[in-house]
Scaffold this active site. Structure first.
Site, short mmCIF file in Angstrom:
data_model
loop_
_atom_site.label_atom_id
_atom_site.label_comp_id
_atom_site.label_asym_id
_atom_site.label_seq_id
_atom_site.Cartn_x
_atom_site.Cartn_y
_atom_site.Cartn_z
N GLU A 11 0.81 -1.22 0.00
CA GLU A 11 0.00 0.00 0.00
C GLU A 11 0.84 1.27 0.00
OE1 GLU A 11 -3.10 0.36 -0.45
OE2 GLU A 11 -3.81 -1.70 -0.28
N GLU B 155 7.42 -22.01 8.15
CA GLU B 155 7.67 -21.15 9.30
C GLU B 155 8.58 -21.81 10.34
OE1 GLU B 155 4.37 -21.37 12.62
OE2 GLU B 155 3.42 -20.96 10.69
#
Length: 302
Positions: A85, A116
């Site tokens: 953004e 992960e």
């Protein structure tokens, strides 16, 4: 670490939602809404820690460095969301703020199992970015124990980059690996262990704060207006015209003309109008003012 999982606040049961499985829709929503109201208060408690992170990022930007978000699952996706953004909002280079997550880009849409759990993947991902000591790395993990994030933070610190650990548990494992920790304690989730809920909301709020505050500090705002918005479509062009008019008081036509003459650079258009200069002169004023619109305008008035 698996045997300690149930000791984490993010994995404990919420007394307010014990009967949620038999509740009607409005009561489910009411429970969730009441719990969500606690999030902003939890964020308020850690504002000094967030401020320290903002200072790291601000210094990185001033020195030509970058802000790198890093996490797994929801945490990684929130970092990517905030990063992507920044270019349309602040006209930044896509390299300036980046979000990376365990498992790579494909993990954004579909979980990559086991990614992960590998600290070496966090290291290799940062090496691939060419991490330097001028960068700031923010490791995100609601549990505060994700190996991928731990490995990345350890590597980042080893080369001198500034590091921040963002979690939702006290004394989080990732906090020990960072220059600054932000442990925002939102309490047990409505659905036990579903950290995409309150934890995710808290982390999104904090990431918004970090990126927006840092951009404001480097001159990406005039008052509360986005003067570095990237004009990439008609909606954003209209927004740019509106911003120019609010600051300068000129007509729609004059704002449009200045915007187009500036090459769709809102800052330049504003300085052109406020100082009665052409594009080249306005750009020079902005360079001399390090990109701060107010300083550029004031330099002519002095």
């Amino acid at each position: 670490m698996a045997e300690n999982l149930e000791l984490l606040t993010t994995e404990s049961r919420n007394e307010q939602s014990m009967q949620i499985d038999t509740a009607n829709p409005i009561d489910i929503l009411r429970i969730m809404n009441e719990q969500d109201q606690l999030v902003a208060l939890a964020v308020k408690d850690v504002l000094p820690d967030v401020e320290a992170a903002v200072q790291f990022v601000f210094e990185s930007f001033k020195n030509g460095g970058r802000l790198i978000y890093l996490g797994a699952g929801t945490s990684g996706r929130l970092g990517v969301l905030d990063a992507v953004e920044c270019p349309p909002t602040f006209s930044t280079d896509p390299e300036m703020v980046q979000g990376i997550m365990a498992g790579g880009e494909r993990a954004f849409l579909k979980a990559v199992e086991g990614a992960e759990d590998q600290p070496d993947l966090g290291v290799s991902d940062l090496k691939e970015l060419g991490l330097t000591k001028e960068d700031t790395v923010i490791g995100i993990a609601a549990s505060g124990r994700t190996p991928y994030v731990i490995g990345a933070l350890q590597y980042a610190r080893s080369i001198g980059a500034k590091t921040v650990a963002l979690s939702c548990n006290k004394n989080a494992a990732i906090s020990k690996e960072a220059d600054q920790s932000i442990e925002v304690i939102v309490g047990p989730e409505v659905l036990t262990g579903s950290t995409r809920l309150k934890s995710g909301t808290a982390h999104k709020m904090i990431l918004n704060m970090i990126s927006t505050s840092s951009m404001i500090l480097i001159g990406k705002a005039y008052e509360n207006l986005m003067v570095d918005v990237h004009v990439s479509n008609q909606k954003l062009k209209e927004r740019a015209i509106g911003i120019i008019r609010k600051i300068t008081g000129v007509s729609y036509e004059q704002a449009l003309e200045a915007l187009e003459e500036s090459g769709l650079q809102v800052k330049t258009a504003i300085v052109m109008i406020k100082t009665n200069t052409n594009k080249q002169e306005a750009e020079k004023l902005l360079v001399e003012a390090n990109g701060y619109v107010k300083k550029a305008i004031q330099s002519v008035a002095e």
